[in-house]
Structure formats: structure tokens, C-alpha cells
Scaffold this motif. Structure first.
Motif, mmCIF file in Angstrom:
data_model
loop_
_atom_site.group_PDB
_atom_site.id
_atom_site.type_symbol
_atom_site.label_atom_id
_atom_site.label_comp_id
_atom_site.label_asym_id
_atom_site.label_seq_id
_atom_site.Cartn_x
_atom_site.Cartn_y
_atom_site.Cartn_z
ATOM 1 N N ILE A 296 13.727 12.602 21.960
ATOM 2 C CA ILE A 296 13.864 12.939 20.545
ATOM 3 C C ILE A 296 14.986 12.125 19.911
ATOM 4 N N ALA A 297 16.125 12.040 20.590
ATOM 5 C CA ALA A 297 17.281 11.316 20.033
ATOM 6 C C ALA A 297 16.943 9.844 19.796
ATOM 7 N N ARG A 298 16.248 9.229 20.722
ATOM 8 C CA ARG A 298 15.879 7.822 20.542
ATOM 9 C C ARG A 298 14.866 7.669 19.411
ATOM 10 N N GLN A 299 13.958 8.616 19.284
ATOM 11 C CA GLN A 299 13.041 8.590 18.141
ATOM 12 C C GLN A 299 13.807 8.690 16.835
ATOM 13 N N ARG A 300 14.812 9.557 16.814
ATOM 14 C CA ARG A 300 15.586 9.746 15.585
ATOM 15 C C ARG A 300 16.388 8.487 15.242
ATOM 16 N N LEU A 301 16.936 7.817 16.245
ATOM 17 C CA LEU A 301 17.664 6.578 15.992
ATOM 18 C C LEU A 301 16.744 5.501 15.424
ATOM 19 N N VAL A 302 15.556 5.374 16.002
ATOM 20 C CA VAL A 302 14.601 4.376 15.519
ATOM 21 C C VAL A 302 14.159 4.712 14.098
ATOM 22 N N LEU A 303 13.889 5.986 13.845
ATOM 23 C CA LEU A 303 13.460 6.392 12.512
ATOM 24 C C LEU A 303 14.574 6.175 11.490
ATOM 25 N N ALA A 304 15.818 6.469 11.891
ATOM 26 C CA ALA A 304 16.957 6.221 10.998
ATOM 27 C C ALA A 304 17.059 4.740 10.657
ATOM 28 N N ALA A 305 16.881 3.875 11.653
ATOM 29 C CA ALA A 305 16.947 2.434 11.412
ATOM 30 C C ALA A 305 15.822 1.968 10.502
ATOM 31 N N TRP A 306 14.653 2.487 10.727
ATOM 32 C CA TRP A 306 13.464 2.169 9.923
ATOM 33 C C TRP A 306 13.727 2.512 8.458
ATOM 34 N N ARG A 307 14.250 3.713 8.243
ATOM 35 C CA ARG A 307 14.498 4.163 6.869
ATOM 36 C C ARG A 307 15.697 3.461 6.245
ATOM 37 N N LEU A 308 16.719 3.163 7.048
ATOM 38 C CA LEU A 308 17.874 2.442 6.526
ATOM 39 C C LEU A 308 17.457 1.057 6.050
ATOM 40 N N ALA A 309 16.634 0.362 6.831
ATOM 41 C CA ALA A 309 16.175 -0.963 6.429
ATOM 42 C C ALA A 309 15.413 -0.900 5.116
ATOM 43 N N THR A 310 14.546 0.095 4.984
ATOM 44 C CA THR A 310 13.782 0.248 3.743
ATOM 45 C C THR A 310 14.704 0.486 2.561
ATOM 46 N N LEU A 311 15.683 1.363 2.734
ATOM 47 C CA LEU A 311 16.611 1.699 1.658
ATOM 48 C C LEU A 311 17.432 0.480 1.239
ATOM 49 N N LEU A 312 17.943 -0.283 2.205
ATOM 50 C CA LEU A 312 18.753 -1.452 1.873
ATOM 51 C C LEU A 312 17.908 -2.555 1.248
ATOM 52 N N ASN A 313 16.668 -2.711 1.689
ATOM 53 C CA ASN A 313 15.777 -3.700 1.069
ATOM 54 C C ASN A 313 15.472 -3.333 -0.383
ATOM 55 N N GLU A 314 15.341 -2.035 -0.638
ATOM 56 C CA GLU A 314 14.998 -1.583 -1.991
ATOM 57 C C GLU A 314 16.192 -1.621 -2.944
ATOM 58 N N THR A 315 17.384 -1.660 -2.411
ATOM 59 C CA THR A 315 18.585 -1.679 -3.255
ATOM 60 C C THR A 315 19.237 -3.062 -3.235
ATOM 61 N N LEU A 316 19.852 -3.402 -2.135
ATOM 62 C CA LEU A 316 20.546 -4.692 -2.044
ATOM 63 C C LEU A 316 19.592 -5.881 -1.971
ATOM 64 N N GLY A 317 18.370 -5.654 -1.509
ATOM 65 C CA GLY A 317 17.438 -6.755 -1.346
ATOM 66 C C GLY A 317 16.352 -6.830 -2.400
#
Length: 337
Positions: A296-317
């Protein structure tokens, strides 16, 4: 559904776990936060990568500088280093106390009653995103600080015990376990007296169970300020390549739902899955629990990274930056804890 492959320039700088018994604000250990940042960076568009790299250079502290990966640890450094100008601020911004039972107290999800002393991770992320989009905030003066906060707090909000706490009555008064910080794991690592349930989940992504001793074991290949052995890094990356977010998870930025999602994991597994003892202050973790928590923890880390990338692409990128949103109001003056 898209899953993360191995990002370019994969690396993990990491740290050792710090147990925070009095404040449920640690979240993933340093290695976990930098892993999220590293995975996310590999999925940023060039504009977002450039922005994160440049903003990281602006965040300097006495004897410390940051890059696009270590920037994710700035908020934890702020707690630990008295020499940092904002030391002691934003402590409650790492978590949100959502109960696990019907009728438990409900926290605020909207900024406005918060400040640098009181508030929660949902309110903090909403404030920080306004600044990333070119707006202003009374508590976040720079885009570099906002970026550091987003990179850390997106990780925090995906740690189940950063979005849950166990409320209970004792002596006629309502108490809580501070997101598992007050529930000691009696079969934790032998060299970690006082190891608690929250600390376990901070490091569950690198935890295993030793059948011989009956204790939780943490992979200590991750050392503070040191590179992990290259072969182990490759093995971990390979493991995470095979990890995919749970069915139904999406990348849309919805901080309220992310917190609720983490809370459901705490409600349905984190708390009921432990082996209770005669005292609510102690619990035991089974081999099955540790193994499932690791997945579960590794799934959560991957999901956090997935969503962080999307958020930064939508704002800074973003190709065409949107009009800066209106700022959230300042909350009432707060007194230090």
C-alpha cells in the motif's frame, strides 16, 4: 491507466526516520519524499522541469542548498533546523485530523480559519497552488516556497495516517491518538524504542517482517545525505515500475478527495489491521500486516508522484498560464503550540 516507468536521472537521496511522538507531522521519511520527487520529475514537461530546478536554487538555508529532488524535504528541514528563518512555523500544515468513526469532529477544508501555527495539509496545498499560479498568499511569500510546500505536502497527504486520527473518550473527555503517534508498536525495530504506528507508516515503503525475531525491520540502505547503493536503487525502481495506482484513482487535482482517500485506507486497514493489546497505547504488527502495508505504501508513493507531476505540469509547466487566482484570506492570529 498510465503507470510510472523509470524516470531519467533516477536517484534517491535519503534519510533516516525520525520519530515524532508529540506531533503527527513527520509523514514519509526523507527517502520517501525524495522518491516521490524523483519519480515525479521524470514526468514533468521541460518547462516544469526548468521551473522546479530554478525555484529549488532559490531555497537556501544555513549550510544547505536544494535541488529538484531534495526540495521535497524543505518542510521537514524547517522543523528540525533552528537556524532556518521560519523554524517552528507550519507544523500543523503537514496533516489533517479526520476521524475514522461517524460523528467524529470534522476539520475545515477551506483556507480562512488557518495561519502559520494552525491549519492543515488541505488548506496549505490550496494556498500554495494559488502562489504557483502567480497569485499571492499572506503566509507564502514566494513561488519557491510554494513549490517546496507542494512537493512535500502532496507526499504527506498520501500517507494514510496524515489524514486520519483515532478519537476516543477517556475520563469523560475526548482524546485522539495523533494519527498513530501515541500508539506504540511493541514489535518494532529492536533498536528503536518507542517506535509507533505513525512512524511505521512513514517507513512502510521500506519495511519487512523478520520471522525469526517477530519484529518489523526497516531497510537501512538509505542513509541521510548519502546515495543508496546503485544496484538497490535499480531494484527499487524496477519494483516501482510494476506498481500501478489502485483502480479508479486518477490524476485530477482534488485535495479534499485525496485526504478522504487516505482516510479511507486508515479507516479500513491501518487501524483495524493491527493486533490489539490490553492497552490502547500499544499494538503489535503481524507479518501479513507489514507485507500488505509495504504494498500500500509503495502504491501511495507512486500515486503521489503521479499526481504531483500532473499538478506541476498544470501550473509551472502550463503553455499559457491562467489568470492568477484570488488569494485566500488570512486567518485569525495564532499562538504557538
Amino acid at each position: 491507466m498510465e503507470s510510472f516507468g523509470r524516470p531519467q536521472n533516477f536517484r534517491i537521496l535519503c534519510g533516516c526516520i525520525a520519530l515524532a511522538v508529540s506531533l503527527p507531522a513527520r509523514a514519509w521519511d526523507a527517502g520517501g519524499h525524495e522518491l516521490v520527487a524523483t519519480l515525479a520529475y521524470g514526468h514533468l514537461n521541460p518547462k516544469a522541469q526548468k521551473a522546479v530546478t530554478e525555484l529549488a536554487r532559490e531555497m537556501t538555508t544555513p549550510g544547505e542548498s536544494y535541488d529538484a529532488f531534495t526540495l521535497a524535504c524543505w518542510m521537514d528541514d524547517l522543523k528540525k533546523d533552528p537556524a532556518m528563518p521560519d523554524h517552528g512555523m507550519f507544523l500543523s500544515w503537514h496533516y489533517i485530523d479526520i476521524g475514522i468513526e461517524p460523528g467524529d469532529p470534522e476539520p475545515s477544508f477551506a483556507p480562512g480559519d488557518d495561519n502559520t501555527v494552525h491549519g492543515n495539509v488541505v488548506q496549505a496545498l490550496k494556498r500554495a497552488v494559488v502562489v504557483l499560479k502567480g497569485g499571492t498568499d499572506p503566509y507564502i511569500p514566494t513561488k519557491a516556497m510554494a513549490c517546496a510546500m507542494v512537493m512535500h505536502l502532496v507526499g504527506d497527504i498520501h500517507q494514510p495516517l496524515h489524514c486520519a486520527t483515532h478519537y476516543f473518550f477517556s475520563g469523560g473527555r475526548l482524546h485522539q491518538d495523533a494519527g498513530g503517534n501515541k500508539e506504540e508498536v511493541i514489535n518494532g525495530p529492536p533498536d528503536d524504542p518507542g517506535f509507533n504506528l505513525h512512524a511505521f507508516w512513514d517507513s512502510a515503503w521500506r519495511a519487512s517482517f523478520d520471522e525469526a525475531s517477530g519484529c518489523v525491520v526497516l531497510d537501512e540502505g538509505y542513509q541521510e545525505h548519502g546515495l543508496h547503493d546503485a544496484l538497490n536503487v535499480q531494484a527499487l525502481a524496477h519494483d516501482l515500475e510494476r506498481q500501478t495506482p489502485p483502480p479508479g484513482a486518477d490524476r485530477a487535482t482534488n485535495f479534499d478527495e485525496w485526504a478522504r482517500e487516505s482516510n479511507r485506507i486508515a479507516r479500513d486497514f491501518v487501524y483495524p489491521g493491527v493486533t490489539a493489546t490490553e492497552s490502547r497505547k500499544y499494538c503489535r504488527l503481524s507479518s501479513e500486516y507489514v507485507a500488505k502495508a509495504n504494498v500500500i505504501a509503495r502504491q501511495r508513493l507512486v500515486l503521489a508522484a503521479w499526481r504531483l507531476a500532473t499538478l506541476l505540469n498544470e501550473t509551472l509547466g502550463a503553455d499559457v498560464p491562467e489568470k492568477p487566482p484570488a488569494p485566500y484570506p488570512a486567518g485569525p492570529p495564532g499562538q504557538p503550540y
